[in-house]
Design an enzyme around this catalytic site. Structure first.
Site, mmCIF file in Angstrom:
data_model
loop_
_atom_site.group_PDB
_atom_site.id
_atom_site.type_symbol
_atom_site.label_atom_id
_atom_site.label_comp_id
_atom_site.label_asym_id
_atom_site.label_seq_id
_atom_site.Cartn_x
_atom_site.Cartn_y
_atom_site.Cartn_z
ATOM 1 N N HIS A 8 48.921 34.355 32.707
ATOM 2 C CA HIS A 8 49.240 35.562 33.491
ATOM 3 C C HIS A 8 50.306 35.346 34.551
ATOM 4 C CE1 HIS A 8 45.824 38.077 32.077
ATOM 5 N NE2 HIS A 8 45.220 36.920 31.934
ATOM 6 N N LYS A 68 49.915 47.244 45.435
ATOM 7 C CA LYS A 68 49.722 46.003 44.666
ATOM 8 C C LYS A 68 49.444 44.886 45.655
ATOM 9 C CE LYS A 68 53.940 46.648 42.886
ATOM 10 N NZ LYS A 68 53.696 46.481 41.454
ATOM 11 N N ARG A 69 49.064 43.698 45.182
ATOM 12 C CA ARG A 69 48.918 42.565 46.086
ATOM 13 C C ARG A 69 50.213 42.351 46.859
ATOM 14 N NH1 ARG A 69 48.756 37.637 43.352
ATOM 15 N NH2 ARG A 69 49.265 38.750 41.452
ATOM 16 N N LYS A 100 57.054 40.323 44.752
ATOM 17 C CA LYS A 100 56.908 41.757 44.466
ATOM 18 C C LYS A 100 57.840 42.598 45.340
ATOM 19 C CE LYS A 100 52.086 41.207 42.952
ATOM 20 N NZ LYS A 100 52.011 41.732 41.582
ATOM 21 N N THR A 147 50.367 46.168 35.764
ATOM 22 C CA THR A 147 49.548 47.180 35.086
ATOM 23 C C THR A 147 49.485 48.446 35.940
ATOM 24 O OG1 THR A 147 47.669 45.981 36.010
ATOM 25 C CG2 THR A 147 48.092 45.696 33.657
ATOM 26 N N LYS A 176 49.580 52.720 35.129
ATOM 27 C CA LYS A 176 48.708 53.754 35.713
ATOM 28 C C LYS A 176 49.543 54.860 36.340
ATOM 29 C CE LYS A 176 45.529 49.983 36.421
ATOM 30 N NZ LYS A 176 45.182 48.877 37.319
HETATM 31 C C1 26V Z 1 47.984 34.297 42.312
HETATM 32 C C2 26V Z 1 48.293 33.661 43.478
HETATM 33 C C3 26V Z 1 47.208 33.371 44.412
HETATM 34 C C4 26V Z 1 47.614 32.581 45.636
HETATM 35 C C5 26V Z 1 49.026 32.831 46.073
HETATM 36 C C6 26V Z 1 50.014 32.657 44.977
HETATM 37 C C7 26V Z 1 49.624 33.364 43.751
HETATM 38 C C8 26V Z 1 50.585 33.743 42.874
HETATM 39 C C9 26V Z 1 50.254 34.395 41.728
HETATM 40 C C10 26V Z 1 48.963 34.653 41.436
HETATM 41 C C11 26V Z 1 48.709 35.376 40.187
HETATM 42 C C12 26V Z 1 47.585 34.859 39.383
HETATM 43 C C13 26V Z 1 47.534 35.494 38.052
HETATM 44 C C14 26V Z 1 47.644 36.992 38.085
HETATM 45 O O1 26V Z 1 46.887 37.707 38.723
HETATM 46 N N1 26V Z 1 48.591 37.497 37.320
HETATM 47 C C15 26V Z 1 48.790 38.911 37.131
HETATM 48 O O2 26V Z 1 48.158 39.251 35.900
HETATM 49 C C16 26V Z 1 48.310 40.624 35.584
HETATM 50 C C17 26V Z 1 47.497 40.890 34.333
HETATM 51 O O3 26V Z 1 48.057 40.210 33.259
HETATM 52 C C18 26V Z 1 49.779 40.961 35.404
HETATM 53 O O4 26V Z 1 49.887 42.334 35.139
HETATM 54 C C19 26V Z 1 50.549 40.616 36.659
HETATM 55 O O5 26V Z 1 51.935 40.795 36.434
HETATM 56 C C20 26V Z 1 50.280 39.172 37.058
HETATM 57 O O6 26V Z 1 50.855 38.862 38.314
#
Ligand code: 26V
Length: 802
Positions: free
Chosen positions: A347, A535-536, A541, A643, A647
Site C-alpha cells: 500500500h 485525509k491523513r 499529500k 480512496t 468517494k
Molecule cells: C503510514 C505512515 C505512518 C507513519 C508516518 C509515515 C507513514 C507513511 C505512510 C503510511 C501509509 C501506510 C499504508 C497506507 O495506509 N497506505 C494507503 O493505502 C490506501 C489503500 O490502499 C491507499 O489508497 C493510499 O494511497 C495509501 O497511502
C-alpha cells in the site's frame, strides 16, 4: 420482528423493557440504540449460524483477510440498509417519536485504523459478504482506536479514544475459541528418530480471546465474520512472574492502535501486536481446517490468507512453524503450502513506511519465528545465487535479513504467491522501481488490483437524497450493479434532472454548513464552492500546497480591489500522527490562515477556511455528499491509490488532482473534460529525484506570488506566528522542497482559477458533476473484490439452499 412496521414497534418496546427493566417513557436514547442493535443481532443470528454451517459442511474454500486496521465506522445504519429494513425501522421509530438518524449518533465509530488501508479493509468486508463470498476479517480488538482529535488554539491535541466505553452491541465474545500466544524464552532442539524437533521453553504466554462481529451482506443470506482478538492474561501465569506487571504488559498488547514506536519499548509492543494477530488467527484457521479436512496437506486448496500490507507478514513464518513443528511436514512441503496459501498487498512506496525490524528486537521476542525467518532467508539467498552467481550486490539488496534488519516486504514477496499494488500506476512503479529486482525474479507474482469503495455505505447510505434521485431516474439496478450508473450520463443535458441534482447538492451543503457552524462557529455560504481536502495529514499529500494557494487568494483580494472570484469555502479534515512534528505545524498553519481570512471584512465574504476536528468515518459521511471540489494533490508517484478520491467522485464532486494513484483511472473513466489535472507527472518527479535538478529557490525567487506567501510564513504576517512556521519555511527553501510544492504552485493556481470560472457556468459544472457520478461505478469495491476472488484467492460465492 422486522416483517411489518407494527410487529417491529411491538417487538422494539418489548425488547427494550426486558433488556432494561424500564418502560419506554423512561428510556434514554442509548437504551433505544442498544435495543435496536440487539434486535438486529438476534435477527441475523440464524443467517450467521447458517453461513458458518454451510462453510463447514460444504467445505468451501475460505479467505481470511489479516489486517492490523479495520476502520469500520458505525454499523447500525449500514446493517439496516444491507438488511433492507432501514425505511421500515425509520418509520416505525418515528411513530414512537424517535429519529433514527439521531439514534445513530449514539453509536461510537469503530475507529480501529488511521486511514485508507484500514477503511479499504472495511469496504472489502462489505463487498465480500454482499457478493456471498466466504471471506472473513482477522484483526485486533484495540481498547482505544485512533486518538480523538481536539483543536485547541489551532493545535492538535490527542485524547484517548474510548469506543468501548458504553459497550459494543455488535460483538460476541467467544471464550471457547481462545488460543495462547508465546513470546520471549528460548528454543531447545532435540533429535527424535533422527529428526530435529524444536521446543519453545520458558516463554511468556498470553491468551488471545476472539470477539466476533457479524458482517452482513446487502440483500443476501450471507453473514461473514470479523474476528477481533483481545489480549488477556492466562488464568495461571507461571509463579516466577510478577502478576501485576504481567497483567499490565499483556493487556497492553491490545490496548492501542499504533503505539508510539520512537523507542525500543514501543517497537517491541508493535511487533508483539503483529505476532499476536497472526499467531492467534493462524492457530484458529488451522484448527478449523483440521476439523474439516483431517490434514493440513491441502490447506492451500481450502484456505487463502491475505496480508494487508506487511504488518501481518509473520503469518508466513508462523504458518511454517505450525506445519513444521506441529504437523511435522518437511520444509519443502511446508513451504509449498505456505507460499500457495498467502498473498500480499503493498500500500505504499514511501521508504519510511516500509517495515524493517532490528534483529536485536526480533530475535529475543520471537526466537522460534526468527529461526524460521533465518532459514527462509538462507534458502532464498541460495536460490538467488543459483540464478545470479557472484552478483553479491543484487543478493544483498534482495535478502530478507541484511545489516541486522529483517525486511518485512522482502519476506512478504518471497513467501507469497501474489503481490499486488492498489492502482495501475502504483503497480507499475513497484515493478519498475521499488521492487524491480523482485519483479525480475518473480514476474508472475506481480499484479494490480485497483482499489474500490463500497457504494452501499458511500452513496446509498451516506447520500440517501442522491441515491433516491438516481433510482427515480434510472431505476434501482445500479445498487446491485454500480456500473449501471452510466445510464445517468444521458440525463446530463436534461435541464429538469440537472436542477434536481443541483437541489440535492445544495441540500447536502446546507446540512454540512449547519454542522460546521455548530462545531466551529463559522458561518459558511452555501452558494460558495465547497472545496474539500480530507485525509491523513502527510507532507506528500500536500495540504501545504492547498494552504499556500489560499494565502495567495487572500493576498490577491487584499492587493487588487478589481480582482473577482467565485466565493469559496475551503474545508479541511486531517489527523496528524502524534509524533509527526511537521504535520502538526501544517494543522496549526491551516488554523492560523482560517483565523486570518475568516475575520477580515475585506475577504470573509469570498474566502472561508474551516478545519473540522476529529475527521473520522461518520464525519466523512456528511462531508463527501456536500463537496463540490475534491482535492487530490499529492506529489505524483507518492499516493499509492487514494480512496477518498473515489468517494468524492461517487457523490458528484469534481477532482482537482495530480496524475497520481487512482486519479489517473478516475480521469480515464470520467474523461479529461470532467476533471482538473495539473502539475508534474510521476515520471517527471522521479526524473527530478534522479537528476537532482530541482532548485526550489529558483521558484521562490522568480515567482513573486510564491515569494510573498513563503515569506509570510516567517515575517510576522500571522499575529500568533512568531517562529511557529519556520520548519515549514525551511522544508520549502532550506531543504529544497522534497514534495515539489513550489514547482507545482503556478499550475495549481491556474487550474484553481479555471475551477472557479467553470463553476460559474452552472450547466457546465452540473454536467461535469453528473458525469463523475455516472462513471464512478468502476470504483465499487465489488469490482475490486471480484478481481481478488477470481485472480488471487480462487474463492467462489456460496449461496443458501432454497
Ligand atoms: C503510514 C505512515 C505512518 C507513519 C508516518 C509515515 C507513514 C507513511 C505512510 C503510511 C501509509 C501506510 C499504508 C497506507 O495506509 N497506505 C494507503 O493505502 C490506501 C489503500 O490502499 C491507499 O489508497 C493510499 O494511497 C495509501 O497511502
Amino acid at each position: 420482528m422486522f416483517s411489518s412496521k407494527e410487529g417491529f414497534k411491538a417487538a422494539f418496546l418489548d425488547k427494550l423493557e426486558t433488556m432494561y427493566g424500564k418502560s419506554f417513557k423512561d428510556s434514554t436514547p442509548r437504551d433505544q440504540y442498544n435495543t435496536l442493535g440487539h434486535m438486529i443481532r438476534e435477527y441475523i443470528s440464524s443467517r450467521w449460524i447458517a453461513t458458518n454451517e454451510r462453510n463447514r459442511t460444504e467445505n468451501h474454500k475460505q479467505m481470511y483477510y489479516l489486517s492490523i486496521e479495520f476502520l469500520l465506522g458505525r454499523l447500525l445504519g449500514s446493517n439496516l440498509m444491507n438488511l433492507g429494513i432501514w425505511k421500515m425501522c425509520e418509520e416505525g421509530l418515528q411513530e414512537l417519536g424517535i429519529s433514527l438518524n439521531e439514534l445513530e449518533e449514539n453509536e461510537a465509530d469503530a475507529g480501529l485504523g488511521n486511514g485508507g488501508l484500514g477503511r479499504l479493509a472495511a469496504c472489502f468486508l462489505d463487498s465480500l459478504a454482499s457478493l456471498n463470498l466466504p471471506g472473513h476479517g482477522c484483526g485486533i480488538r484495540y481498547k482505544h482506536g485512533l486518538f480523538d482529535q481536539k483543536i485547541v488554539n489551532g493545535y492538535q491535541v490527542e485524547l484517548p479514544e474510548q469506543w468501548l466505553r458504553h459497550g459494543n452491541v455488535w460483538e460476541v465474545r467467544r471464550h471457547d475459541q481462545a488460543v495462547e500466544v508465546s513470546f520471549w524464552g528460548n528454543v531447545e532442539t532435540s533429535k527424535i528418530d533422527g529428526k530435529l524437533e524444536f521446543h519453545h521453553r520458558k516463554a511468556e504466554v498470553i491468551m488471545a480471546v476472539p470477539y466476533d462481529i457479524p458482517v452482513v451482506g446487502y440483500d443476501t443470506e450471507t453473514v461473514n465474520t470479523l474476528r477481533l482478538w483481545n489480549a488477556e492474561p492466562v488464568p495461571f501465569p507461571p509463579n516466577n512472574q510478577n502478576v501485576l506487571v504481567y497483567k499490565r504488559e499483556t493487556e497492553a498488547v491490545s490496548e492501542f492502535l499504533y503505539p508510539d514506536d520512537t523507542h525500543d519499548e514501543g517497537k517491541i509492543l508493535r511487533l508483539k501486536q503483529q505476532y499476536f494477530l497472526v499467531s492467534a488467527s493462524l492457530q484458529n484457521i488451522v484448527k478449523l481446517h483440521r476439523e474439516r479436512n483431517g490434514t493440513l496437506r491441502n490447506l492451500h486448496e481450502k484456505v487463502a490468507i491475505h496480508i494487508n500490507d506487511t504488518h501481518p507478514v509473520l503469518a508466513i513464518p508462523e504458518l511454517m512453524r505450525i506445519l513444521l513443528d506441529e504437523e511435522k511436514l518437511s520444509w519443502e512441503e511446508a513451504w509449498n503450502i505456505t507460499v500457495n496459501t498467502v498473498s500480499y498487498t503493498n500500500h505504499t512506496t514511501l521508504s519510511e513506511a516500509l517495515e524493517k525490524w532490528p534483529v536485536r528486537i526480533f530475535q529475543p521476542l520471537l526466537p522460534r519465528i526468527y529461526m524460521i525467518v533465518e532459514e527462509i532467508n538462507e534458502r532464498f539467498c541460495r536460490d538467488l545465487w543459483d540464478k545470479y552467481p557472484y552478483d553479491w550486490k543484487r543478493i544483498e539488496d534482495m535478502a530478507i535479513i541484511a545489516h541486522d534488519l529483517v525486511k518485512m516486504a522482502h519476506l512478504a514477496i518471497a513467501g507469497s504467491h501474489s503481490v499486488n499494488g492498489v492502482a495501475k500506476i502504483h503497480t507499475d512503479i513497484l515493478k519498475k522501481r521499488e521492487m524491480q529486482l523482485f519483479h525480475e525474479y518473480y514476474p508472475e507474482k506481480f499484479n494490480n488490483k485497483t482499489n474500490g469503495i463500497t457504494h452501499r455505505r458511500w452513496l446509498l447510505k451516506a447520500n440517501p437524497q442522491l441515491a433516491s434521485l438516481i433510482t427515480d431516474t434510472i431505476g434501482p439496478g445500479w445498487i446491485r450493479k454500480p456500473t449501471e450508473l452510466q445510464a445517468l450520463a444521458s440525463y446530463k443535458q436534461d435541464a429538469a434532472f440537472r436542477e434536481k441534482f443541483h437541489g440535492v447538492k445544495q441540500l447536502r451543503k446546507e446540512l454540512l454548513a449547519k454542522r460546521i457552524e455548530e462545531q466551529t462557529g463559522v458561518r459558511v455560504d452555501t452558494n460558495s464552492i465547497f472545496d474539500v481536502q480530507v485525509k491523513r495529514l502527510h507532507a506528500y499529500k500536500r495540504q501545504l500546497l492547498n494552504v499556500l494557494h489560499i494565502m495567495h487568494l487572500y493576498n490577491r483580494l487584499k492587493e487588487d480591489q478589481s480582482f473577482t472570484m467565485h466565493p469559496r469555502t475551503f474545508i479541511f479534515g486531517a489527523k496528524a500522527s502524534p509524533g509527526y512534528y511537521y504535520a502538526k505545524k501544517i494543522i496549526k498553519l491551516i488554523n492560523e490562515v482560517a483565523e486570518k481570512v475568516n475575520n477580515d471584512p475585506q475577504t470573509r465574504d469570498r474566502l472561508k477556511v474551516v478545519f473540522l476536528e476529529n475527521y473520522r468515518v461518520s464525519l466523512a459521511e456528511d462531508i463527501f455528499p456536500a463537496a463540490d471540489v475534491s482535492e487530490q494533490i499529492s506529489t505524483a508517484s507518492k499516493e499509492a491509490s487514494g480512496t477518498g478520491n473515489m468517494k468524492f467522485m461517487m457523490n458528484g464532486a469534481v477532482t482537482v488532482g495530480t496524475l497520481d494513484g487512482a486519479n489517473i483511472e478516475i480521469q480515464e473513466e470520467a474523461g479529461t473534460d470532467n476533471i482538473f489535472i495539473f502539475g508534474l507527472t510521476a515520471e517527471e518527479v522521479l526524473h527530478y529525484y534522479q537528476s537532482g535538478g530541482y532548485r526550489s529557490s529558483d521558484y521562490y525567487h522568480h515567482d513573486k506570488r510564491i515569494k510573498k506567501v513563503v515569506d509570510q510564513l516567517i515575517n510576522g504576517f500571522f499575529p500568533d506566528g512568531g517562529d511557529e512556521f519556520e520548519a515549514i519555511y525551511d522544508s520549502l527553501i532550506v531543504q529544497n522542497d522534497e514534495y515539489f510544492v513550489l514547482r507545482d504552485f503556478a499550475p495549481y493556481v491556474d487550474v484553481q482559477d479555471l475551477v472557479g470560472k467553470t463553476y460559474e457556468n452552472r450547466n457546465r459544472w452540473l454536467e461535469m458533476s453528473i458525469s463523475n457520478v455516472a462513471r464512478s461505478g468502476y470504483f465499487t469495491s465489488d469490482r475490486t473484490i471480484s478481481q481478488y476472488a477470481f485472480d488471487i484467492w480462487h474463492i467462489n460465492p456460496v449461496f443458501a439452499r432454497k
